[in-house]
Design an enzyme around this catalytic site. Structure first.
Site, PDB file in Angstrom:
ATOM      1  N   TYR A  96      34.901  83.913  47.674  1.00  0.00           N
ATOM      2  CA  TYR A  96      36.286  83.442  47.597  1.00  0.00           C
ATOM      3  C   TYR A  96      36.499  82.541  46.385  1.00  0.00           C
ATOM      4  O   TYR A  96      37.629  82.223  46.034  1.00  0.00           O
ATOM      5  CB  TYR A  96      36.677  82.659  48.853  1.00  0.00           C
ATOM      6  CG  TYR A  96      36.588  83.419  50.151  1.00  0.00           C
ATOM      7  CD1 TYR A  96      36.391  84.796  50.189  1.00  0.00           C
ATOM      8  CD2 TYR A  96      36.714  82.744  51.363  1.00  0.00           C
ATOM      9  CE1 TYR A  96      36.309  85.470  51.387  1.00  0.00           C
ATOM     10  CE2 TYR A  96      36.634  83.417  52.566  1.00  0.00           C
ATOM     11  CZ  TYR A  96      36.428  84.780  52.579  1.00  0.00           C
ATOM     12  OH  TYR A  96      36.347  85.438  53.775  1.00  0.00           O
ATOM     13  N   LYS A 138      29.520  81.598  53.180  1.00  0.00           N
ATOM     14  CA  LYS A 138      28.868  82.893  53.341  1.00  0.00           C
ATOM     15  C   LYS A 138      28.012  83.255  52.133  1.00  0.00           C
ATOM     16  O   LYS A 138      28.398  83.013  50.988  1.00  0.00           O
ATOM     17  CB  LYS A 138      29.918  83.982  53.571  1.00  0.00           C
ATOM     18  CG  LYS A 138      30.881  83.683  54.706  1.00  0.00           C
ATOM     19  CD  LYS A 138      31.891  84.794  54.878  1.00  0.00           C
ATOM     20  CE  LYS A 138      33.021  84.369  55.792  1.00  0.00           C
ATOM     21  NZ  LYS A 138      33.954  83.423  55.136  1.00  0.00           N
TER      22      LYS A 138
END
Length: 279
Positions: free
Chosen positions: A51, A76
């Protein structure tokens, strides 16, 4: 402020029953949106290397008046960093980007099956958890087959599996597998993004019956199925509305009618998550 229930994890920890998704918020906009979400009552904040906003989320965690131990920060491992040593290095990179001394929930972003090194990464995450750099470990976008392989080869099941899940793609079989094995289901794109089912009769009728918004109905549907949704919004008003789903209850009939909206073509994304930032 809304009181948020929690889900118990299979490692003895717990997580809030709703979280705040941060894709695609970046920079100061991302920090400000995360701060307003924390102010609205969110305590689970979901980010990822892919992201490109770990720095923005970390800044919000440091700037808020809410105590660090009240917040659950999730990030993540990207597919490009699979492998034992690569995972250790990537985790330390995430900690540096976040500006934090530990990650509360660390997920393998997807199994990356063409490379086939997710078990090595999982072993590294177990090690990171033992060292205290990570509190809880889990996965994202894993199927029953890949979850079973983790258990068979390491003896450790993920605490969480974050997957696409919404009324058009209710994931009944995977959800049943998670329940059987004590894995908490997180839903990305819980409202269905561009295909939001707000005009569907079961959703609209429930919204009218309970005097709430269609989005609140869908998020409540997730909760009553035992699913942890992570809705995304930069709007403080929508953030407050999305989290306010614990003061009403759908009937079993309403839940079943919304689940029945599921269809074989309900997935929003089908491809390589490495090429798709949502993943």
């Amino acid at each position: 402020m809304t009181t948020i229930p929690t889900f118990a994890l299979n490692d003895g920890s717990s997580v809030p029953a709703i979280g705040f998704g941060t894709y695609p918020l970046r920079g100061r906009e991302g920090t400000d949106a995360t701060l307003s979400a924390i102010d609205a009552g969110y305590r689970l904040i979901d980010t990822a290397v892919n992201y490109r906003n770990e720095d923005a989320v970390g800044a919000a965690v440091r700037e808020t008046d809410v105590s660090r131990d009240e917040l659950v920060v999730a990030t993540k491992l990207p597919g490009r960093d699979h492998g034992f040593e690569e995972t250790i290095t990537s985790c330390r990179g995430s900690l540096a980007s976040l500006g934090l001394d530990h990650i509360d929930l660390y997920l393998i972003h997807w199994p990356n099956p063409s490379v086939g090194r997710f078990v090595e990464s999982w072993k590294a995450m177990i090690q990171l958890q033992r060292e205290g750099l990570v509190r809880s470990i889990g996965v994202s976008n894993f199927t029953e087959e890949f979850l079973t392989r983790l258990a068979d080869e390491t003896g450790v099941l993920p605490a969480v599996n974050q997957v696409e899940l919404h009324p058009y793609f209710p994931q009944e079989e995977l959800l049943a597998f998670h329940r059987e094995h004590g894995i908490v289901t997180e839903a990305w794109s819980p409202l269905g993004k561009a295909q939001a089912p707000f005009a569907e009769e079961p959703v609209a009728a429930a919204a009218a019956a309970h005097d709430v918004s269609p989005a609140q109905v869908v998020l409540r549907w997730h909760h009553q199925r035992g699913v942890l949704p992570i809705p995304k919004s930069a709007s403080p008003e929508r953030q407050r509305t999305n989290i306010d789903v614990f003061g009403f209850e759908l009937s079993d009939t309403e839940v079943q009618a919304i689940t029945a909206l599921g269809r074989t073509d309900g997935r929003l994304f089908d491809g390589d998550p490495n090429t798709h930032e949502e993943m």
